[in-house]
Scaffold this active site. Structure first.
Site, PDB file in Angstrom:
ATOM      1  N   MET A  36      23.610  18.459  64.763  1.00  0.00           N
ATOM      2  CA  MET A  36      24.970  18.357  65.646  1.00  0.00           C
ATOM      3  C   MET A  36      25.372  17.670  65.617  1.00  0.00           C
ATOM      4  O   MET A  36      25.283  16.172  65.599  1.00  0.00           O
ATOM      5  CB  MET A  36      24.257  18.719  66.967  1.00  0.00           C
ATOM      6  CG  MET A  36      25.481  18.486  67.573  1.00  0.00           C
ATOM      7  SD  MET A  36      24.816  18.299  69.691  1.00  0.00           S
ATOM      8  CE  MET A  36      24.679  20.079  70.205  1.00  0.00           C
ATOM      9  N   ASP A  38      30.677  16.616  66.600  1.00  0.00           N
ATOM     10  CA  ASP A  38      31.338  17.435  67.780  1.00  0.00           C
ATOM     11  C   ASP A  38      31.156  17.882  68.618  1.00  0.00           C
ATOM     12  O   ASP A  38      30.970  19.471  67.516  1.00  0.00           O
ATOM     13  CB  ASP A  38      32.660  17.112  67.102  1.00  0.00           C
ATOM     14  CG  ASP A  38      33.201  16.007  65.958  1.00  0.00           C
ATOM     15  OD1 ASP A  38      32.468  15.162  65.011  1.00  0.00           O
ATOM     16  OD2 ASP A  38      33.995  15.746  65.223  1.00  0.00           O
TER      17      ASP A  38
HETATM   18  C1  FRU Z   1      34.743  13.641  63.291  1.00  0.00           C
HETATM   19  C2  FRU Z   1      34.369  14.334  62.197  1.00  0.00           C
HETATM   20  C3  FRU Z   1      36.018  14.942  62.182  1.00  0.00           C
HETATM   21  C4  FRU Z   1      35.835  16.675  61.251  1.00  0.00           C
HETATM   22  C5  FRU Z   1      33.895  16.135  61.724  1.00  0.00           C
HETATM   23  C6  FRU Z   1      33.489  16.495  60.938  1.00  0.00           C
HETATM   24  O1  FRU Z   1      33.557  12.931  63.432  1.00  0.00           O
HETATM   25  O2  FRU Z   1      34.453  13.555  61.060  1.00  0.00           O
HETATM   26  O3  FRU Z   1      36.601  14.578  62.599  1.00  0.00           O
HETATM   27  O4  FRU Z   1      36.129  17.588  61.561  1.00  0.00           O
HETATM   28  O5  FRU Z   1      33.470  15.652  61.748  1.00  0.00           O
HETATM   29  O6  FRU Z   1      32.065  17.782  60.948  1.00  0.00           O
END
Ligand code: FRU
Length: 495
Positions: A36, A38
């Site tokens: 997991m 964001d």
């Molecule tokens: C931030 C990020 C976002 C992107 C996502 C990819 O942690 O790099 O910018 O959408 O994670 O998993």
């Protein structure tokens, strides 16, 4: 439903059975199985809180981004739903990256996310990032035929299509839609773009909301913009930060900008900025407005630079969310409190008032790995100011994690170097706390694999994951000098 999503749903259901409840935290959401990052699509929809997340069901490393999905009535007891999105279209086959959710007039829920594909030959392999929509009923979501709804043709000149991501959507009072999306120029400096739409599907560029002047990292990820207590608040997660005193640290950071939102011209005008969380593990926070008017934030409780070093082969999940936190603005700062619903899960109150502490002390009943502990430390004014106060937790003969405070410097430090870690990643972080003559108030929440410290009623917060074996559950106090301490301790439980 597309094959890839069906496969993920069948897989996660079986794989999750191999993770016993005791191997997860009580309240901090972990992935159904696998990896997991964001929080995504944090929303209240059809009577429940929904939390989606960046998700790789197949391994405990970042790969093949899906959207995992969980729902809750109180933001603390989560129920897993089947994965909501899989990377199964030509425009998102490298991954369904971060995004947000909103309810439509017909009662459906719209997910706005970043679809990523790769382009270019060997050695080039560049990201093409676009914004895409999926519409659904809280369980199943269909990617619309018009996708992508925002692509490179919607970027102002000089902005990179390889960095165009993390849309945050909201509705204005007239029902129209807005979203902000992160991007950057060739020099790497972030910008946030503001778009408008009548239906959430057909979007038009409105303005550059704000440009990074180079003071706060490079690219700005996962923006969020909202009003709170009469101010406009902008949260961003900058990459590649340079440190600034005790405020910002190297690497991926988290920043709260407070100012005004000039809606007419589509500009955010910052007045001040500070870190959202001063600990080790906190990134990509996002908020929702609860039906009762509270602004609630949740973040990814992890630090990108340690992900490769802290994954354990014997654990089938990686990554946790923070506790949801209630936000307010006081004295020009963002205050955070664990959501009040946590109080329903407290039992076995143990209390000590004005307890004199010198040297090392343990207190009857003050122990545990799922604990809500409130401390107020006061100097003994009849003698010299104490040199340091420390609380050790997640402790046994071999291990402990320590939170210590030195009033002369007014630095609060979290230190997990004796937590069982065998790798050279960051184990300590210090936070400068505005001094109050040696007095400090702390609320420490332990939930098996993490410590969240709310300082002086939530004026500052420090968060860290701690992976020490669960049998390490003692708590002790250590003072160089003499203090008086009020302690209120509860066990946290879940039926
Ligand atoms: C931030 C990020 C976002 C992107 C996502 C990819 O942690 O790099 O910018 O959408 O994670 O998993």
């Amino acid at each position: 439903m597309k094959q890839k999503l069906l496969f993920a749903r069948a897989y996660e259901k079986e794989a999750a059975k191999l993770i016993p409840d005791e191997a997860r935290p009580l309240f901090h959401l972990t992935p159904y199985t696998g990896w997991m990052n964001d929080p995504n699509g944090f929303s209240f929809y059809q009577g429940k809180f929904h939390l989606f997340y960046q998700y790789n069901p197949y391994d405990t490393v970042w790969d093949s981004m899906h959207w995992g999905h969980a729902v809750s009535a109180d933001l603390l007891k989560w129920e897993y739903l089947p994965a909501a999105l899989a990377p199964d279209k030509p425009y998102d086959d490298f991954g369904c990256f971060s995004g947000s959710a909103i309810e439509l007039d017909d009662g459906k829920q719209l997910l706005l996310y970043t679809g990523v594909r790769k382009e270019g030959g060997e050695g080039e392999n560049l990201d093409v990032q676009t914004q895409c929509v999926a519409i659904g009923d809280g369980l199943n979501y269909r990617k619309i035929a018009q996708n992508p709804v925002l692509d490179e043709t919607d970027l102002p000149e000089g902005c990179e299509r390889a960095n165009f991501r993390d849309p945050k959507i909201w509705r204005e009072a007239d029902g129209s839609f807005r979203c902000i999306v992160g991007t950057c120029e060739k020099n790497g400096l972030g910008k946030l773009l503001l778009y408008r739409s009548a239906d959430g599907i057909k979007w038009e560029f409105e303005s550059i909301l704000i440009e990074n002047d180079g003071r706060l990292g490079l690219m700005w990820e996962c923006p969020d913009l909202f009003e709170l207590d009469g101010k406009a608040v902008l949260l961003v997660s900058p990459q590649d930060m340079l440190p600034k005193c005790f405020e910002y640290h190297n690497g991926n950071g988290n920043v709260c900008l407070i100012g005004t939102f000039d809606k007419e011209n589509g500009h955010f005008l910052p007045e001040s900025d500070h870190a959202v969380d001063y600990g080790i593990d906190f990134y990509a926070p996002t908020t929702l407005l609860a039906p009762d008017g509270r602004r609630i934030m949740i973040g990814w409780m992890q630090n990108w630079d340690t992900t490769k070093l802290t994954g354990r082969k014997d654990r089938r999940w990686f990554g946790q969310m923070t506790l949801p936190r209630e936000l307010s603005i006081r004295n020009g700062r963002l205050y955070q409190q664990p959501i009040r619903e946590l109080e329903q899960y407290r039992s076995g109150c143990v209390r000590f008032e004005s307890r004199k502490i010198e040297g090392e002390t343990r207190l009857d009943g003050v122990t545990g790995r799922t604990v809500d502990l409130e401390l107020t430390i006061r100097p003994d004014h009849s003698t010299v100011m104490y040199h340091s106060f420390a609380i050790r937790f997640m402790q046994n003969e071999q291990f402990h994690t320590e939170l210590s405070y030195r009033p002369y410097e007014s630095l609060l430090r979290i230190d997990r170097k004796f937590s069982g870690s065998r790798r050279a990643y960051i184990h300590q972080r210090r936070c400068y706390v505005p001094p109050r003559n040696g007095e400090i108030k702390l609320r420490l929440i332990l939930d098996r694999f993490s410590a969240e410290v709310f300082i002086n009623d939530g004026e500052q917060v420090m968060t860290a994951t701690v992976l020490t074996e669960l049998s390490a559950s003692d708590i002790s106090f250590h003072v160089d000098g003499r203090v008086f301490m009020d302690v209120t301790k509860y066990d946290l439980f879940q039926e």
